[in-house]
Design an enzyme around this catalytic site. Structure first.
Site, PDB file in Angstrom:
ATOM      1  N   LYS A 178       0.609  -1.288   0.400  1.00  0.00           N
ATOM      2  CA  LYS A 178      -0.028   0.080   0.119  1.00  0.00           C
ATOM      3  C   LYS A 178       1.173   1.326   0.285  1.00  0.00           C
ATOM      4  O   LYS A 178       0.940   2.212  -0.915  1.00  0.00           O
ATOM      5  CB  LYS A 178      -0.907  -0.361   1.170  1.00  0.00           C
ATOM      6  N   ASN A 179       1.898   0.996   1.242  1.00  0.00           N
ATOM      7  CA  ASN A 179       2.611   2.787   1.108  1.00  0.00           C
ATOM      8  C   ASN A 179       3.928   3.225  -0.004  1.00  0.00           C
ATOM      9  O   ASN A 179       4.176   3.535  -0.124  1.00  0.00           O
ATOM     10  CB  ASN A 179       3.265   2.157   2.484  1.00  0.00           C
ATOM     11  N   ASP A 206       4.730   0.733  12.077  1.00  0.00           N
ATOM     12  CA  ASP A 206       3.308  -0.196  11.217  1.00  0.00           C
ATOM     13  C   ASP A 206       3.193  -1.408  11.751  1.00  0.00           C
ATOM     14  O   ASP A 206       2.023  -1.888  11.525  1.00  0.00           O
ATOM     15  CB  ASP A 206       3.628  -0.567   9.976  1.00  0.00           C
ATOM     16  N   ARG A 249      -8.181  -1.072   4.396  1.00  0.00           N
ATOM     17  CA  ARG A 249      -7.757   0.573   4.147  1.00  0.00           C
ATOM     18  C   ARG A 249      -5.781  -0.012   3.583  1.00  0.00           C
ATOM     19  O   ARG A 249      -5.712   0.219   3.023  1.00  0.00           O
ATOM     20  CB  ARG A 249      -7.397   1.466   5.017  1.00  0.00           C
ATOM     21  N   CYS A 256      -5.060  12.075  12.414  1.00  0.00           N
ATOM     22  CA  CYS A 256      -6.066  11.542  12.284  1.00  0.00           C
ATOM     23  C   CYS A 256      -5.733  10.591  13.400  1.00  0.00           C
ATOM     24  O   CYS A 256      -5.357  11.106  14.118  1.00  0.00           O
ATOM     25  CB  CYS A 256      -5.100  10.184  11.155  1.00  0.00           C
ATOM     26  N   ARG A 283       0.036  14.682  12.752  1.00  0.00           N
ATOM     27  CA  ARG A 283       0.336  14.426  11.205  1.00  0.00           C
ATOM     28  C   ARG A 283       0.521  15.719  10.868  1.00  0.00           C
ATOM     29  O   ARG A 283       0.105  15.738   9.514  1.00  0.00           O
ATOM     30  CB  ARG A 283      -0.167  12.979  11.163  1.00  0.00           C
TER      31      ARG A 283
HETATM   32  C1  EPZ Z   1       3.840   7.069   6.773  1.00  0.00           C
HETATM   33  O1  EPZ Z   1       3.207   7.712   6.933  1.00  0.00           O
HETATM   34  C2  EPZ Z   1       2.983   5.429   6.305  1.00  0.00           C
HETATM   35  N1  EPZ Z   1       2.129   5.928   5.154  1.00  0.00           N
HETATM   36  C3  EPZ Z   1       2.434   5.569   7.734  1.00  0.00           C
HETATM   37  O2  EPZ Z   1       1.810   3.870   7.173  1.00  0.00           O
HETATM   38  C4  EPZ Z   1       3.915   4.953   8.166  1.00  0.00           C
HETATM   39  O3  EPZ Z   1       3.481   4.864   9.887  1.00  0.00           O
HETATM   40  C5  EPZ Z   1       4.708   6.411   8.888  1.00  0.00           C
HETATM   41  O4  EPZ Z   1       5.026   6.536   7.169  1.00  0.00           O
HETATM   42  C6  EPZ Z   1       5.753   5.707   9.801  1.00  0.00           C
HETATM   43  O5  EPZ Z   1       6.487   4.684   8.679  1.00  0.00           O
HETATM   44  C7  EPZ Z   1       2.235   5.964   4.090  1.00  0.00           C
HETATM   45  O6  EPZ Z   1       3.122   5.531   3.335  1.00  0.00           O
HETATM   46  C8  EPZ Z   1       1.311   5.967   3.134  1.00  0.00           C
HETATM   47  P1  EPZ Z   1       6.240  10.138   8.739  1.00  0.00           P
HETATM   48  P2  EPZ Z   1       3.483   9.614   7.213  1.00  0.00           P
HETATM   49  O7  EPZ Z   1       6.654  11.245   7.590  1.00  0.00           O
HETATM   50  O8  EPZ Z   1       5.111   9.521   5.427  1.00  0.00           O
HETATM   51  C9  EPZ Z   1       6.254  13.735  11.486  1.00  0.00           C
HETATM   52  C10 EPZ Z   1       0.016   3.125   7.283  1.00  0.00           C
HETATM   53  O9  EPZ Z   1      -0.161   2.607   9.096  1.00  0.00           O
HETATM   54  N2  EPZ Z   1       5.938  14.695  10.517  1.00  0.00           N
HETATM   55  O10 EPZ Z   1       7.076   9.696   8.663  1.00  0.00           O
HETATM   56  O11 EPZ Z   1       2.726  10.459   6.872  1.00  0.00           O
HETATM   57  C11 EPZ Z   1       5.227  13.027  11.968  1.00  0.00           C
HETATM   58  O12 EPZ Z   1       4.060  13.078  12.589  1.00  0.00           O
HETATM   59  C12 EPZ Z   1       0.703   4.206   7.817  1.00  0.00           C
HETATM   60  O13 EPZ Z   1       0.061   1.881   6.406  1.00  0.00           O
HETATM   61  C13 EPZ Z   1       5.955  15.985  11.141  1.00  0.00           C
HETATM   62  O14 EPZ Z   1       5.828  15.934  12.239  1.00  0.00           O
HETATM   63  O15 EPZ Z   1       4.703   9.139   7.992  1.00  0.00           O
HETATM   64  C14 EPZ Z   1       5.293  11.598  12.433  1.00  0.00           C
HETATM   65  O16 EPZ Z   1       5.890  11.703  14.240  1.00  0.00           O
HETATM   66  C15 EPZ Z   1       0.354   5.130   9.321  1.00  0.00           C
HETATM   67  N3  EPZ Z   1       6.391  16.917  10.226  1.00  0.00           N
HETATM   68  C16 EPZ Z   1       7.181  11.577  11.585  1.00  0.00           C
HETATM   69  O17 EPZ Z   1       7.377  12.856  11.519  1.00  0.00           O
HETATM   70  C17 EPZ Z   1       5.974  16.291   8.894  1.00  0.00           C
HETATM   71  O18 EPZ Z   1       6.097  17.168   7.366  1.00  0.00           O
HETATM   72  C18 EPZ Z   1       6.918  10.202  10.940  1.00  0.00           C
HETATM   73  O19 EPZ Z   1       6.324  10.701  10.379  1.00  0.00           O
HETATM   74  C19 EPZ Z   1       6.250  15.068   8.360  1.00  0.00           C
HETATM   75  C20 EPZ Z   1       5.724  14.301   9.764  1.00  0.00           C
END
Ligand code: EPZ
Length: 417
Positions: free
Chosen positions: A22-23, A304, A396, A116, A121
């Site tokens: 998915k990701n 995850d 999802r 969410c 996020r």
């Molecule tokens: C991706 O989400 C995945 N989703 C998530 O999978 C996964 O849990 C996550 O990466 C971490 O591995 C997809 O790839 C579609 P991040 P993402 O940006 O990119 C903070 C699932 O279950 N952050 O790596 O949204 C954020 O709040 C889903 O399949 C900021 O502060 O995660 C988090 O604490 C859930 N500002 C950390 O960084 C930003 O601009 C990592 O988030 C971006 C992120």
């Protein structure tokens, strides 16, 4: 509302095939915006999030043809560069349209995803990086509005490792003028798969999978064919289900290398593991042993997989410690697991799980995607009948889970609640 009805206490035995990731699929679908030619994808999983992304792209005028796991997209005649709130609010990954639209059309208006269940996020890193590449980016009435004549390469250091942030900025940089360097880049296999697809389209990206990604911008990208990588989280979820039910399961069509942190922890818990080029076999005889887990960006232990491991640890012959460092609210499966008899104490971002001999079936409610997988795993191991409600969370990210589990001998059916 649909539910899964599960009669637990049966060992899972047999072979299960993993779907596409998915990701990886979600950013790669957005890469279609970067060219006027066909992007032909295979191994695209049939999931709710993928269907939502395809609807979002079609709403912009992308031509989409889907036959099973094959999808062909063509953004040659786009009619809109807007990603509307009503779709974005259901799937945060919609933010991945922002940079491809800005890169190819110089204009993008994408609704802020909003928080969410698992956390706020924010997308500040996506915006900071796009500004560094020369775009004018404003937040206006809940939308990210980006305007740019032509993006210019820059050196970007993200404040934290962000998976979709890295992916979005890579897609902005591929058509920018000159060289972009992304430091502190995410190293997840899904980032590398997107880079591979973009390079097949004519991009010039090196270093994907390392903390430093270098992108030399090109004038245009052409069409390509790409096969989406296997879903390592789906694979890990079935390995956890095998461990929790003391089963013997071969997970086929996965990339063992991408699951090293996960299989290492399962081995620590006492699982027997064998692996080949595209398969991993897990067998578990007794109760799992306790384990200490701390989620970190890849190649560390994936956030995850945290909820799924908690379901296994709930049955361990000792106390496990699970620390979640990525998201601020990713323990919502805890009270639901407790309804099944799990003994879990949460203190800040650490959960101490004191294993019990058996869990009891109960009616539980999914709260987010991976929490729902955790509850299914616990229900499969529990004595008696459980129902897992709010299945739309599970749908999802897991393709036909009840069918795949039935092949492994589980007593599970989907019922209209
Ligand atoms: C991706 O989400 C995945 N989703 C998530 O999978 C996964 O849990 C996550 O990466 C971490 O591995 C997809 O790839 C579609 P991040 P993402 O940006 O990119 C903070 C699932 O279950 N952050 O790596 O949204 C954020 O709040 C889903 O399949 C900021 O502060 O995660 C988090 O604490 C859930 N500002 C950390 O960084 C930003 O601009 C990592 O988030 C971006 C992120």
């Amino acid at each position: 509302m649909e539910k899964l009805k599960i009669r637990g206490g049966r060992r899972l035995v047999g072979e299960v095939h993993v779907s596409g990731a998915k990701n990886a699929a979600l950013p790669i679908l957005c890469a279609s915006l970067l060219t006027a030619q066909d992007l032909k994808l295979s191994n695209v999983p049939d999931l709710a999030d993928v269907r939502t992304m395809l609807r979002l792209l079609e709403g912009m005028g992308v031509k989409v043809e889907r036959r099973g796991h094959e999808v062909t997209l063509n953004a040659g005649a786009l009619t809109s560069t807007v990603a509307p709130y009503e779709l974005v609010k259901t799937m945060r990954a919609s933010i991945l349209t922002l940079c491809p639209l800005a890169a190819r059309f110089g204009s993008a208006r994408v609704s802020l995803p909003g928080g969410c269940a698992i956390g706020a996020r924010p997308v500040d890193q996506h915006i900071k990086g796009l500004r560094a590449l020369g775009a004018k980016v404003e937040i206006d009435h809940g939308y990210v509005d980006a305007q740019a004549s032509r993006l210019k390469g820059a050196r970007i250091v993200t404040d934290m490792v962000t998976v979709t942030g890295t992916e979005n900025l890579m897609m902005a940089a591929v058509l920018a003028e000159g060289r972009t360097v992304i430091e502190n880049a995410a190293r997840e296999p899904e980032v590398s798969d997107l880079a591979e697809c973009l390079n097949a389209m004519g991009a010039r990206i090196s270093g994907a999978g390392t903390p430093t990604i270098v992108i030399d911008g090109v004038e245009t990208l052409h069409g390509a064919e790409h096969r989406v990588i296997a879903d390592r989280i789906e694979a890990g979820s079935y390995l956890c289900a095998a461990a929790a039910t003391r089963g013997d399961v071969l997970v086929r069509g996965c990339v063992p290398h991408d699951l090293e942190a996960v299989t290492a922890k399962l081995a620590e818990m006492g699982a027997g593991l064998e692996q080949g080029g595209d398969w991993i076999r897990l067998s578990m005889s007794g109760r799992p042993h306790p384990v200490k887990i701390r989620t970190t960006p890849h190649p560390g232990f994936p956030t995850d997989m945290q909820a799924q491991f908690m379901a296994v640890a709930a049955l361990a012959d000792g106390a496990s410690e699970i620390t979640e460092t990525i998201f601020e609210n990713r323990f919502m499966h805890v009270p639901e697991l407790a309804r099944m008899g799990a003994k879990i104490r949460v203190n800040g971002n650490t959960a101490v799980v004191t294993g019990v001999e058996t869990l009891e079936g109960a009616d539980v409610m999914a709260t987010d995607l991976r929490a729902s997988a955790s509850l299914v795993i616990a229900a499969l191991a529990a004595q008696g009948e459980s129902t897992v409600d709010r299945l739309y969370h599970l749908d999802r990210g897991y393709e036909r889970m009840e069918e795949k589990l039935r092949v492994l001998g589980a007593d599970v059916e989907r019922v209209r609640g």
